[in-house]
Structure formats: C-alpha cells, structure tokens
Design an enzyme around this catalytic site. Structure first.
Site, PDB file in Angstrom:
ATOM      1  N   ASP A 129     -41.431 -54.859 -16.582  1.00 55.88           N
ATOM      2  CA  ASP A 129     -41.855 -53.790 -15.725  1.00 55.88           C
ATOM      3  C   ASP A 129     -41.628 -52.419 -16.201  1.00 55.88           C
ATOM      4  OD1 ASP A 129     -38.914 -54.415 -15.459  1.00 55.88           O
ATOM      5  OD2 ASP A 129     -38.966 -52.672 -14.276  1.00 55.88           O
ATOM      6  N   ASP A 176     -38.484 -60.434 -19.059  1.00 54.01           N
ATOM      7  CA  ASP A 176     -37.239 -59.675 -18.583  1.00 54.01           C
ATOM      8  C   ASP A 176     -37.269 -60.136 -17.156  1.00 54.01           C
ATOM      9  OD1 ASP A 176     -35.666 -57.014 -18.522  1.00 54.01           O
ATOM     10  OD2 ASP A 176     -37.296 -56.176 -17.009  1.00 54.01           O
ATOM     11  N   ASP A 206     -34.481 -58.106 -14.498  1.00 49.87           N
ATOM     12  CA  ASP A 206     -34.563 -56.839 -13.518  1.00 49.87           C
ATOM     13  C   ASP A 206     -35.878 -56.361 -13.518  1.00 49.87           C
ATOM     14  OD1 ASP A 206     -31.481 -56.739 -12.890  1.00 49.87           O
ATOM     15  OD2 ASP A 206     -31.189 -56.189 -15.318  1.00 49.87           O
TER      16      ASP A 206
END
Length: 274
Positions: free
Chosen positions: A226, A25, A27
């Site tokens: 995250d 990922d 961001d």
C-alpha cells in the site's frame, strides 16, 4: 521492463496468468490496526484456488513470525513460520554479515527485534549496558523514552554502525496514522547527521529473501503493498512487478504520479483476485 508491464495495462485490477507467487505486505493490505481489510479467509481461498504461492513481508518488526502466524490464524488465514519475513529479521541478517560471530548490540525495539537478534547470535543490551555495544539497531518501540534515545544518539555519534529496521514514518490503524519507526529514527538522524543502513523496505533485501523461499523468478513474483516509498519501491528495486492497493497509506493519485510506473492498482487485495 517486466513481463507483467508488457502484458497488462496500467491501473488494471487483475493478476495475469503468468504470475506464480505473491509477496504481500500486511499493515494496510491485510489489516488496519486490529481490523481485517475484507474477508481474509475468502481472499486466501481464491489465492490457493489459483495455485498461487505466497509469503508475507512486513516492515513492522514488533512481532515474531510465530506471533504473526497466530494473528493470521485469528483472522482465519493459515500460514507457516517460514512464510513470514519482517524488517527485524532483515536487520539481524545484515548485522550477521558484518559481525559473523555476533556480539552485544544496543537495540531499540520490541520482542520481534530482540528475538531476531538473539537467533543470529547477538545480545541486546539494556540501556545501562549500552556502552559495550558494537552496533545500534532501531525499530519501533512502544516503550521508547528519552534515555534510550539519548544513548542511541551518543553511540551513533561516536561512530558505531547504525542500522534501522525500516524508515516508515507512520503506519495505518483503524483510528488513522500513528508514528512509525522512521519517526523515531529521524530524531537520531537529526541529532547526529548520520543516516542509518536500512534493512527493511525500500531495500530489496526482504523481497529477495521472500522470493528465494517461494522459488519463483522475478517476473513471476508480484509484490503487493500500500505504501509507495517502501512496498512499491522495494518491489521495483528487486526487479519484480508490483501492485498498489489503496486500502492503506498511499492514494491513487500518488500512485499515478509514481515513477517507475506501477503495473497494477486496485482498491484492495480482494479486487486483485476477482
């Protein structure tokens, strides 16, 4: 149960040797807003030194792959166009499966979505042309306004196919969390009572697209993210081992309670590569 789950303790901070590729990922993993998370050039030197392949998969479909290549380059990370997949690309692919010949669509989003749609033969319509659309697709749009939302709601309410690039209600920045695509999409859902077809994570579509490009088996492909309800859920839905980093949205305690269990938990991407 994955090979990683059998060989590694929960909450470990090391990538086992049988892992051959990473699906990352962006961001909350590589950056927050305009700030990098850690020394990205050093992190990717370690990735390359270990011989790991990697691809980037993001629910943030505001940019094109070329724009993400440029952004990564500014952070000192060299990558290629084909290594980057966004929720906009996934949405365009799902639309193409339903409308093989393309056609006019009412798209609420930015250049990343519009480019992905055009590449698949779709024509994004201006709000005043929305009545001619064959489908509605929504992503984050920093030029959102009441007229766009009204037109989207009316079309979805009439029964047009409704696609969402991603359900992220927020995303992390250096200032804190700000509204994501899911926050705007929820307005249409509340108004119409109709849920969209989700193209991005937690759907496994993006993970599968990335894994096929990397050419590695599921058990040898580690998905790193995250956010539990999107990144981790998508990796698990695709049958891959997963790693949660604590540099973005979800907390360690939230990860501890998540089911199915998460194989790896680390403070950040650098910690996974020590």
């Amino acid at each position: 149960m994955s090979t990683l789950c059998r060989q590694s303790p929960i909450n470990a901070e090391i990538i086992p040797e049988h892992i051959r590729s990473l699906i990352l990922d962006m961001d909350g993993v590589l950056w927050k807003g305009h700030e990098p998370i850690g020394d990205l050039p050093a992190i990717f030197r370690r990735i390359r030194d270990r011989g790991l392949r990697y691809a980037f998969v993001t629910n943030n479909g505001t940019k094109t792959p070329d724009q993400y290549v440029d952004r990564l380059a500014r952070f000192g990370v060299e990558t290629e166009h084909r290594q980057i997949l966004t929720s906009s690309i996934a949405a365009a692919r799902l639309l193409k499966a339903r409308f093989p010949r393309g056609g006019p669509v009412f798209a609420v989003g930015e250049i990343g979505l519009m480019t992905a749609l055009r590449e698949k033969g779709f024509v994004p319509l201006a709000p005043e042309e929305a009545e001619a659309a064959c489908a509605v697709v929504m992503a984050i749009d920093r030029q959102i306004n009441f007229d766009k939302m009204c037109r989207a709601a009316l079309l979805v309410g009439r029964g047009l196919p409704f696609y969402a690039c991603n359900p992220d209600k927020s995303f992390p920045t250096a200032r804190g969390r700000i509204p994501g695509a899911g926050a705007w999409i929820s307005v249409i859902v509340v108004t119409t009572g109709i849920e969209p077809i989700v193209a991005g994570k937690p759907s496994p579509v993006l993970i599968e697209m990335a894994r096929r490009r990397l050419g590695t088996e599921k058990q040898a492909t580690l998905v790193v993210g995250d956010r539990l309800e999107t990144d981790i859920a998508a990796g698990q839905a695709a049958g891959c081992p997963v790693a949660q980093v604590l540099s973005g949205v979800s907390s360690r305690e939230e990860g501890r309670l998540w089911l199915p269990k998460i194989e790896l938990v680390a403070e950040d991407l650098a910690s996974l590569l020590r």
